[in-house]
Motif scaffolding. Structure first.
Motif, short mmCIF file in Angstrom:
data_model
loop_
_atom_site.label_atom_id
_atom_site.label_comp_id
_atom_site.label_asym_id
_atom_site.label_seq_id
_atom_site.Cartn_x
_atom_site.Cartn_y
_atom_site.Cartn_z
N UNK A 1 0.80 -1.23 0.00
CA UNK A 1 0.00 0.00 0.00
C UNK A 1 0.83 1.27 0.00
N UNK A 2 2.14 1.16 -0.03
CA UNK A 2 2.97 2.36 0.01
C UNK A 2 2.61 3.30 -1.13
N UNK B 1 2.78 2.88 4.94
CA UNK B 1 3.05 3.86 3.91
C UNK B 1 1.89 4.29 3.06
N UNK B 2 0.67 3.86 3.40
CA UNK B 2 -0.49 4.25 2.61
C UNK B 2 -0.83 5.73 2.83
N UNK B 3 -1.35 6.35 1.80
CA UNK B 3 -1.95 7.68 1.91
C UNK B 3 -3.41 7.43 2.24
N UNK B 4 -3.74 7.35 3.53
CA UNK B 4 -5.02 6.80 3.93
C UNK B 4 -5.90 7.80 4.67
N UNK B 5 -7.21 7.72 4.38
CA UNK B 5 -8.23 8.49 5.07
C UNK B 5 -9.19 7.53 5.75
N UNK B 6 -9.49 7.79 7.00
CA UNK B 6 -10.48 7.00 7.72
C UNK B 6 -11.72 7.83 7.96
N UNK B 7 -12.88 7.34 7.53
CA UNK B 7 -14.13 8.07 7.67
C UNK B 7 -15.07 7.31 8.58
N UNK C 1 -5.96 9.18 18.84
CA UNK C 1 -5.06 8.83 19.93
C UNK C 1 -4.20 7.62 19.56
N UNK C 2 -4.81 6.66 18.89
CA UNK C 2 -4.07 5.47 18.46
C UNK C 2 -2.99 5.85 17.44
N UNK C 3 -3.34 6.73 16.51
CA UNK C 3 -2.38 7.18 15.51
C UNK C 3 -1.22 7.94 16.16
N UNK C 4 -1.54 8.74 17.18
CA UNK C 4 -0.50 9.48 17.88
C UNK C 4 0.47 8.54 18.57
N UNK C 5 -0.06 7.50 19.23
CA UNK C 5 0.81 6.54 19.91
C UNK C 5 1.68 5.79 18.92
N UNK C 6 1.16 5.55 17.72
CA UNK C 6 1.91 4.81 16.69
C UNK C 6 2.87 5.71 15.92
N UNK C 7 2.78 7.01 16.13
CA UNK C 7 3.68 7.93 15.44
C UNK C 7 3.31 8.20 13.99
N UNK C 8 2.02 8.06 13.64
CA UNK C 8 1.61 8.28 12.25
C UNK C 8 0.54 9.36 12.13
N UNK C 9 0.41 10.20 13.14
CA UNK C 9 -0.62 11.24 13.13
C UNK C 9 -0.53 12.15 11.91
N UNK C 10 0.68 12.37 11.43
CA UNK C 10 0.88 13.30 10.32
C UNK C 10 0.74 12.65 8.96
N UNK C 11 0.50 11.34 8.93
CA UNK C 11 0.48 10.64 7.64
C UNK C 11 -0.87 10.03 7.31
N UNK C 12 -1.89 10.39 8.09
CA UNK C 12 -3.25 9.92 7.78
C UNK C 12 -4.24 11.00 8.15
N UNK C 13 -5.46 10.84 7.70
CA UNK C 13 -6.52 11.80 8.00
C UNK C 13 -7.76 11.06 8.48
#
Length: 234
Positions: free
Chosen positions: A43-44, A66-72, A84-96
């Motif tokens: 998915x990169x 590495x996906x350019x991913x949006x969660x709705x 919060x889960x994304x923040x803990x995983x360190x990917x807050x800046x790479x998903x929406x």
């Protein structure tokens, strides 16, 4: 849609993962993530949309790959848990994460490479409408799961607080066709329903899962499977 108000309660969001994916439920979590990864492949740099992303189990997993991913999702509290889960995983800046209605997706046609939904269609009162919207915004692939009508789940479905919409094989194939999609592949799993695994500890769930998997590879197991994963193309 079934359970819309229930899923938007803050206390439900806070307890959602713990109630469903602890103890034997961890087996369910692993299998569902495996199903998603097998379906979407590498998915990169791929544009991916997850419908009804809930607490972001899959959204965060694909962002880490590495996906350019949006969660709705329609639930603000669920989305907050996902953030919060994304923040803990360190990917807050790479998903929406976005709050929105899956029946009216706020995206142009063919905007994503892959659109998928897990744990959604059992709540959908109008599945063709939702699947058609998923197909509209996808340029390539649509993936989703269903609970099966002719399975052990049907024996206790009426006891659940919201119940579930259960599907037969021919009904899903018709819905896929009506949405303008082409079915590419289908997998069927979990002869023993999810509810059992959530109630038992790991040391009980493990042996049952081994037997469940072995039975599921037989024609009888295929017929009795409680869950199906559907992979379709646009």
């Amino acid at each position: 849609m079934k359970g819309q108000e229930w899923y938007q309660a803050t206390e439900v969001a806070e307890e959602y993962d713990e109630k469903r994916f602890s103890r034997g439920g961890r087996l369910i979590d692993r299998r569902e993530k495996e199903a998603v990864l097998d379906a979407v492949g590498p998915v990169e740099d791929q544009r991916v949309l997850e419908i009804a992303c809930g607490t972001g189990r899959f959204t965060v997993m694909l962002a880490e790959r590495g996906a350019d991913i949006t969660g709705l999702d329609i639930s603000g509290p669920m989305l907050q848990e996902g953030r919060e889960k994304a923040k803990r995983a360190g990917v807050s800046d790479t998903l929406e994460f976005m709050r929105g209605d899956a029946a009216r997706l706020p995206f142009p046609d063919n905007h994503f490479d892959t659109v998928f939904a897990m744990r959604f269609f059992h709540l959908a009162d109008a599945p063709v409408k939702f699947l058609t919207e998923m197909a509209r915004v996808s340029d390539d692939q649509v993936f989703f799961d269903t609970f099966n009508r002719f399975s052990a789940r049907s024996l206790y479905n009426w006891l659940l607080p919201m119940g579930s919409r259960l599907y037969g094989d021919s009904e899903v194939r018709r819905i896929v066709d009506d949405a303008g999609l082409r079915l590419e592949d289908a997998e069927h799993d979990f002869v023993v329903p999810y509810g059992f695994y959530r109630k038992v500890p790991d040391w009980v769930a493990g042996p049952f899962r081994s037997g469940d998997t072995a039975l599921g590879k037989t024609p009888v197991g295929r017929t009795l499977a409680t869950v199906s994963y559907w992979n379709a193309s646009v």
